[in-house]
Write an enzyme that holds these catalytic residues in place. Structure first.
Site, PDB file in Angstrom:
ATOM      1  N   CYS A  67      -7.446 -13.944  13.155  1.00 33.47           N
ATOM      2  CA  CYS A  67      -7.941 -15.282  13.469  1.00 33.47           C
ATOM      3  C   CYS A  67      -8.912 -15.227  14.635  1.00 33.47           C
ATOM      4  CB  CYS A  67      -6.770 -16.189  13.837  1.00 33.47           C
ATOM      5  SG  CYS A  67      -5.351 -16.017  12.757  1.00 33.47           S
ATOM      6  N   ARG A  90     -14.686 -12.784  11.404  1.00 33.75           N
ATOM      7  CA  ARG A  90     -13.316 -12.267  11.441  1.00 33.75           C
ATOM      8  C   ARG A  90     -12.526 -12.660  10.199  1.00 33.75           C
ATOM      9  NH1 ARG A  90     -11.944 -10.698  16.723  1.00 33.75           N
ATOM     10  NH2 ARG A  90      -9.732 -11.092  16.408  1.00 33.75           N
ATOM     11  N   TRP A 133      -6.587 -17.166   9.507  1.00 34.41           N
ATOM     12  CA  TRP A 133      -6.447 -16.370   8.288  1.00 34.41           C
ATOM     13  C   TRP A 133      -4.963 -16.311   7.983  1.00 34.41           C
ATOM     14  CZ3 TRP A 133      -4.253 -11.753   6.531  1.00 34.41           C
ATOM     15  CH2 TRP A 133      -4.792 -11.217   5.347  1.00 34.41           C
ATOM     16  N   ASN A 151      -3.519 -16.131  17.760  1.00 35.09           N
ATOM     17  CA  ASN A 151      -3.973 -15.030  16.915  1.00 35.09           C
ATOM     18  C   ASN A 151      -2.910 -13.944  16.994  1.00 35.09           C
ATOM     19  OD1 ASN A 151      -5.320 -13.052  15.520  1.00 35.09           O
ATOM     20  ND2 ASN A 151      -6.734 -12.555  17.180  1.00 35.09           N
ATOM     21  N   GLY A 152      -2.386 -13.510  15.840  1.00 35.62           N
ATOM     22  CA  GLY A 152      -1.357 -12.483  15.835  1.00 35.62           C
ATOM     23  C   GLY A 152      -0.204 -12.885  14.952  1.00 35.62           C
ATOM     24  N   GLU A 164     -15.598   5.102  -0.792  1.00 38.25           N
ATOM     25  CA  GLU A 164     -16.194   4.014  -0.016  1.00 38.25           C
ATOM     26  C   GLU A 164     -17.066   3.132  -0.898  1.00 38.25           C
ATOM     27  OE1 GLU A 164     -17.742   1.484   3.004  1.00 38.25           O
ATOM     28  OE2 GLU A 164     -15.842   2.499   2.620  1.00 38.25           O
ATOM     29  N   LYS A 178     -16.520  -0.922  -1.456  1.00 42.13           N
ATOM     30  CA  LYS A 178     -17.551  -1.931  -1.173  1.00 42.13           C
ATOM     31  C   LYS A 178     -17.755  -2.851  -2.368  1.00 42.13           C
ATOM     32  CE  LYS A 178     -18.528  -1.498   2.947  1.00 42.13           C
ATOM     33  NZ  LYS A 178     -17.083  -1.234   3.034  1.00 42.13           N
ATOM     34  N   GLU A 204     -14.854  -5.193  -2.604  1.00 42.90           N
ATOM     35  CA  GLU A 204     -14.778  -6.142  -1.492  1.00 42.90           C
ATOM     36  C   GLU A 204     -15.676  -7.354  -1.678  1.00 42.90           C
ATOM     37  OE1 GLU A 204     -13.758  -3.896   2.667  1.00 42.90           O
ATOM     38  OE2 GLU A 204     -15.710  -3.465   1.780  1.00 42.90           O
ATOM     39  N   HIS A 216      -7.600  15.168 -16.144  1.00 42.55           N
ATOM     40  CA  HIS A 216      -6.161  15.056 -15.935  1.00 42.55           C
ATOM     41  C   HIS A 216      -5.681  13.613 -16.066  1.00 42.55           C
ATOM     42  CE1 HIS A 216      -5.985  19.259 -14.698  1.00 42.55           C
ATOM     43  NE2 HIS A 216      -7.105  19.019 -14.036  1.00 42.55           N
ATOM     44  N   LYS A 227     -12.228  -9.435   9.004  1.00 39.90           N
ATOM     45  CA  LYS A 227     -12.930  -8.342   9.669  1.00 39.90           C
ATOM     46  C   LYS A 227     -11.996  -7.489  10.500  1.00 39.90           C
ATOM     47  CE  LYS A 227     -16.711  -6.158  10.822  1.00 39.90           C
ATOM     48  NZ  LYS A 227     -17.442  -5.395   9.802  1.00 39.90           N
TER      49      LYS A 227
END
Length: 608
Positions: free
Chosen positions: A2, A27, A74, A100-101, A481, A485, A488, A504, A603
């Site tokens: 947050c 964020r 968030w 925040n937390g 990566e 992306k 995301e 395999h 973020k």
């Protein structure tokens, strides 16, 4: 995850709070709100959705006051909703809090407070905080906040205002970031520097369990015993424009184009031809490096994939065994770690909760910890034994690009430093690698010239539901990566595989028309990679390849090829990832997605 902002001064608080929150949108959030003291009462406005929704509400029903707190949430406890949005207040609305937390013992606290006659409206853990403060309040807000934090377990950065003390704002942090901005006859608290940068460049960086009191007399910082703490002012040197789009359509595209400079800045003063590697904040000795029996690289998401490249680099150059671990899993597998182990944690923000948890475990076991982080004064930078700052500058887009490239650069620098100290690589080879690295910013710039062909590729494949990324060696790390992306920001299902693993199992998924992104930048493995491409082509796949300039033969197999500048195998990820970053960006544009603020993501993930 947050964002919080607080203001005390002689100007209208509401627009300043909204302005600050807008700089923290990177964020990630699902709701927003403010609480402001107006004519001796606390007035709260909050709502689900984007910050614009809050602005509209404040335009319809303005709140006038000089002291206030704001929040972008968030969701961790309770779904996104108006009720679950911050700020939260006690029943009588005499105390209001932003947080925040995560309060780990909130259920226990909630049950106890309920037995004491308190009522709860939301599903959040945060709502226990204003009620706790209310329970301990006896006319002194600071004392009440201190007592409340003694009851709270978990992580928090909180800002608190009280009706009975309208000329005061109290804030505190533990395991979640919080800074103080110092203006002229006004002051701010915030989760991050961009929130206050438009108003001041002078900030205090708070440590855990430091309480800050904003009043007309100024800013005072104390510990839990109310003993005053004197701090040096940290002067912010980067420009406010660094947190703006700079003419680009999105922050992500701007940050992709900032990568040549970010890589160059991260190497500056650390790498020079003919000179030893210089690491400003790493004090590990040659003797300590010689004693290492294992290196653990611990990180999450994109930073984890930078760590995978770091494993290749450190093992190849320094000949030290390396394990790369997902931070959220590390401590739960009872890792074998001792005083002869080294942990390298990688975190853009330096506040990633899972990564910090691994850091603390390593220190408990006696291991040395190096933090690779982008944020000066972050928790990771303060708690680690050594620090290597990545110097990417502020990264606003949720999906990391330039921070990733600087993390790769940091991994190479550390690997070279270890090799230099151990003597595992000849002087001639070290100088060759240094020279190649110093040329990387120009090669990254050249790689960016593939924009138009990548944009066309994204447009041609925008309706695909699934894609596969293949690579060998460090190309496999780049494939991981690239797939992340794409997931995301375009919400396309994508999977990365080590190309040799196709036979395999995964090859069963290949059918007519399946899109495969194949990375072929490794000279030593190029022929094997071409064979893997032929395997999927023979089963009907459409293959789009990334290869180094000069490898014309790949055109005979792949449907299309994007070429990047030639770089030695070990350093190839720095340039090979550029087309994949651009591909995910243009794919998101083609699909109409919110590039900078993808759904469900944040973020800085500051809860475990």
């Amino acid at each position: 995850m947050c964002g919080i902002v607080g203001y005390f001064g002689n100007r209208e608080a509401a627009p300043l709070l909204v302005q600050g929150l807008s700089k923290l949108e990177y964020r990630g959030y699902d709701s927003a709100g403010v609480a402001i003291i107006e004519n001796g009462d606390i007035k709260v406005t909050k709502c689900k959705g984007r910050l614009k929704n809050l602005e509209n509400k404040l335009e319809e029903n303005p709140i006038h006051g000089l002291v206030g707190i704001g929040h972008t949430r968030w969701a961790t406890h309770g779904q996104p909703s108006d009720v679950n949005s911050h700020p939260h207040s006690n029943k009588t609305e005499t105390i209001s809090v932003v947080h925040n937390g995560i309060i780990e013992n909130y259920l226990e606290l909630r049950e106890w407070l309920t037995s004491e006659g308190y009522e709860f409206k939301s599903q959040t853990d945060t709502e226990v905080i204003p009620n706790l403060v209310d329970y301990f309040y006896e006319g002194d807000l600071l004392k009440a906040v201190i007592k409340a934090t003694e009851k709270m377990e978990g992580s928090y950065a909180i800002g608190v205002i009280a009706k009975n003390e309208p000329d005061k704002l109290v804030a505190v942090r533990k395991d979640s970031p919080l800074i103080v901005g110092l203006g002229k006859e006004e002051s701010f608290v915030a989760s991050d520097i961009p929130a206050v940068l438009a108003e001041t460049r002078d900030v205090y960086l708070l440590n855990d369990k430091e309480f800050v009191i904003l009043t007309k007399e100024g800013v005072k910082i104390v510990d839990a015993n109310e003993t005053e703490i004197k701090k040096d002012i940290y002067k912010v040197t980067w420009d406010a424009d660094a947190a703006e789009k700079g003419g680009f359509e999105h922050f992500m595209l701007k940050e992709i184009h900032e990568q040549p400079k970010a890589v160059k800045d991260t190497m500056a003063s650390r790498i020079a031809v003919g000179q030893p590697i210089k690491l400003d904040d790493i004090n590990i000795t040659k003797e300590q490096i010689q004693k290492l029996n294992k290196v653990y690289i611990v990180a999450c998401g994109t930073a984890y994939y930078a760590g995978v490249v770091g494993k290749y680099a450190i093992e190849k150059l320094a000949r030290i065994p390396v394990e790369v671990d997902i931070a959220s899993e590390f401590k739960y597998r009872d890792p074998i770690i001792d005083e002869n182990s080294l942990m390298i944690i990688v975190s853009q923000s330096g506040e990633t909760a899972d990564t910090l948890s691994a850091l603390r475990l390593a220190k408990e076991k006696g291991a040395r910890v190096i933090a690779v982080t982008n944020v000066v004064g972050s928790t990771a930078s303060r708690e680690a034994d050594d620090i290597l700052y990545t110097l990417a500058g502020p990264e606003i887009a949720v999906a990391s690009t330039k921070a990733y490239l600087t993390q790769l650069t940091a991994m190479y620098i550390i690997a070279l430093f270890f090799a230099e100290q151990k003597g595992t690589v000849s002087t001639e080879k070290l100088e060759e690698i240094k020279t190649e690295m110093l040329n990387l910013p120009d090669k990254v710039e050249t790689a960016l010239s593939c924009k138009e062909e990548v944009k066309a590729l994204a447009e041609a494949t925008k309706n695909e539901k699934d894609m596969f990324f293949l690579g060998r060696g460090v190309d496999y790390a780049v494939a991981l990566e690239g797939a992340l992306k794409l997931k995301e920001i375009s919400y396309i299902h994508a999977e990365a595989y080590a190309a040799g693993e196709l036979k395999h199992g995964p090859i069963a998924l290949i059918e007519d028309g399946t899109v495969v992104i194949a990375l072929g930048t490794q000279e030593e493995l190029f022929d094997k990679m071409v064979s893997n491409v032929q395997e999927v082509v023979s089963r009907g796949a459409k293959v789009y390849a990334v290869a180094q300039m000069g490898h014309e033969e790949v055109k005979k197999t792949a449907d299309s090829v994007v070429y990047v500048p030639k770089v030695m195998d070990l350093l190839a990820p720095i340039v090979a990832v550029i087309p994949l970053q651009l591909f995910s960006y243009y794919m998101a544009i083609a699909k109409g997605c919110d590039v900078d603020k993808p759904r469900n993501l944040a973020k800085s993930v500051t809860v475990e």
